[in-house]
Design a protein around this motif. Structure first.
Motif, PDB file in Angstrom:
ATOM      1  N   SER A  63      17.455 -43.865  24.357  1.00 18.60           N
ATOM      2  CA  SER A  63      17.298 -44.426  23.014  1.00 18.60           C
ATOM      3  C   SER A  63      18.491 -44.074  22.129  1.00 18.60           C
ATOM      4  CB  SER A  63      16.023 -43.876  22.379  1.00 18.60           C
ATOM      5  OG  SER A  63      16.185 -42.489  22.082  1.00 18.60           O
ATOM      6  N   GLU A  75       5.035 -39.593  17.365  1.00 17.60           N
ATOM      7  CA  GLU A  75       5.763 -40.832  17.113  1.00 17.60           C
ATOM      8  C   GLU A  75       6.970 -40.955  18.032  1.00 17.60           C
ATOM      9  OE1 GLU A  75       7.930 -43.193  13.382  1.00 17.60           O
ATOM     10  OE2 GLU A  75       7.349 -41.074  13.190  1.00 17.60           O
ATOM     11  N   THR A  76       7.706 -39.863  18.205  1.00 16.87           N
ATOM     12  CA  THR A  76       8.873 -39.871  19.084  1.00 16.87           C
ATOM     13  C   THR A  76       8.467 -40.186  20.516  1.00 16.87           C
ATOM     14  OG1 THR A  76       9.990 -38.244  17.698  1.00 16.87           O
ATOM     15  CG2 THR A  76      10.796 -38.485  19.955  1.00 16.87           C
ATOM     16  N   GLN A  85       7.556 -43.908  20.829  1.00  9.87           N
ATOM     17  CA  GLN A  85       8.737 -44.764  20.778  1.00  9.87           C
ATOM     18  C   GLN A  85       9.534 -44.705  22.077  1.00  9.87           C
ATOM     19  OE1 GLN A  85      10.817 -43.367  17.306  1.00  9.87           O
ATOM     20  NE2 GLN A  85       9.544 -44.531  15.877  1.00  9.87           N
TER      21      GLN A  85
END
Length: 423
Positions: free
Chosen positions: A172, A190-191, A194
């Motif tokens: 990423s 969240e990380t 993603q």
């Protein structure tokens, strides 16, 4: 309860040949031959404790506790061959000793021999151990396979509230991660979402009376500067993350479970993380650099599964074993009330605070030191820190963020030395 769980519950993490076995000792000079080696270990006198356990084994070769004690001491210095020999024997002598099983599992984990740790962790009956066993069994390919440069320098995004660098998860765009030697490698939920991480297991803890679910998975790649690590175990949960100076939140924490794969330098003074591979050439380069900069070299031990330790002093008290959890935001030293009193440090009982159910009080020691590196009037706290429960041995203090700001500190996980340079 394992040490990762205890660190979260105590609120200490953001959101947790035999080299250098002997600590410098400034206490009694009485012969240790008649002292219980458990007491010697408890007081941080590792070399003497090891000799004590060896004497017990001369009289009773089947003493499982003494065998495990020698293994535990060897593991502190990453002396893996001796640690594995003693701890394997301890588990064979006492199959019900779950602590020895965890120590042997940790011996394998530190060497990235995760498959050998799996049955040991499955055999303790502990749900958290089982979650890590499932995670380790899910690693395909070589754990922590390293590609790229032999040495890389990653600039700090900021120094406060803690040092922060950029890293890329599964290819990423780079994200911001705090560096905290008192933590493991952990992401925000969240990380993880993603990055497309999949939880292969979960574990549960109860910090400050709340229920925290930790998700365990394996990421394909993690890039720091010019180095890429592949097949990396990682956890994620609802981290309590401080804001960065630009108002953003970090994506996670880079802790010791990743850093100990390198000779890792946190250069606060020049604001960079320097990672060297653990090779003979890189070790010689470090030693030459330490000579040029006048860095002090101290012993390095690794307690639990991720807390580095060395020798430190408070005022004139010490040197004694001290921990090096760098994640203490806004402070430079943490100690117990007893140690503060022994060192003649005034405790401000008029302004108490509490974190994770632990009461603590402001202190400002006149002088704290790691070797020749001295901090004067550095803010800190005294309180009921659970280091004995975490490590099994006493520590004089934890040296942390504010103390290190003028320095470059290196955790040499090849030679098991700690270097500190700067004024």
């Amino acid at each position: 309860m394992n040490r990762r769980t205890f660190m979260r519950q105590a609120g200490l993490a953001v959101g947790a040949t035999l080299p250098h076995l002997g600590a410098t000792w400034t206490g009694t000079t009485t012969s240790t031959s008649t002292i219980n080696p458990d007491e010697l270990f408890k007081s941080g006198r590792f070399k003497e404790a090891d000799r004590g356990y060896a004497r017990l084994l001369q009289r009773d070769p089947g003493n499982a506790h003494a065998v495990a004690g020698r293994g535990r001491i060897a593991l502190l210095s990453n002396a893996f061959e001796d640690a594995e020999k003693f701890l394997t024997r301890a588990v064979r002598l006492a199959p019900g000793d779950n602590f020895a099983k965890r120590q042997l599992a940790e011996c394998y984990v530190r060497q990235d021999r995760l498959d050998r740790a799996v049955p040991l962790l499955q055999g303790t009956g502990d749900a958290s151990d089982a979650a890590f066993a499932t995670q380790y069994a899910s690693v395909t390919g070589t754990p922590y396979e390293m590609r790229g440069a032999q040495r890389t320098r990653v600039p700090f995004v900021c120094v406060d509230p803690l040092p922060c660098v950029e890293a890329a998860v599964n290819g990423s765009a780079p994200k911001s991660f705090l560096i905290d030697t008192g933590a493991t490698l952990a992401f925000s939920r969240e990380t993880a979402e993603q990055a497309g991480l999949r939880a292969v297991s979960t574990s549960t803890s109860h910090p400050a009376g709340q229920t925290l679910t930790t998700y365990h998975g394996v990421m394909e790649s993690f890039q720091l500067g010019d180095v890429v690590l592949r097949n990396v175990p990682v956890v994620w949960y609802d981290l309590r993350m401080p804001n960065l100076p630009d108002g953003s939140r970090p994506s996670g924490v880079i802790g010791t479970t990743l850093l100990y794969h390198f000779i890792a330098t946190m250069d606060y003074a020049n604001q960079a993380l320097v990672l060297r591979r653990k090779t003979g050439a890189q070790l010689r380069d470090l030693q030459a650099e330490a000579g040029r900069t006048g860095a002090d070299r101290l012993p390095l031990w690794l307690a639990g599964d991720h807390i580095p330790c060395t020798l430190g002093s408070l005022n004139g008290y010490g040197p004694r074993v001290a921990s090096l959890d760098t994640g203490g935001m806004g402070m430079g030293v943490m100690t117990t009330e007893e140690n503060a009193e022994r060192a003649g440090i005034e405790i401000d009982y008029e302004h108490p605070n509490e974190n994770g159910g632990i009461s603590f009080y402001p202190i400002t020691p006149a002088r704290i030191s790691l070797g020749r590196a001295v901090g004067r009037n550095i803010p800190g706290v005294a309180g009921g820190w659970p280091w004995m429960e975490l490590f099994g041995f006493e520590t004089i203090a934890n040296f942390t963020h504010e103390f290190f700001k003028p320095h470059a500190i290196t955790f040499d996980y090849a030679g098991m030395n700690f270097y500190i340079a700067g004024r």
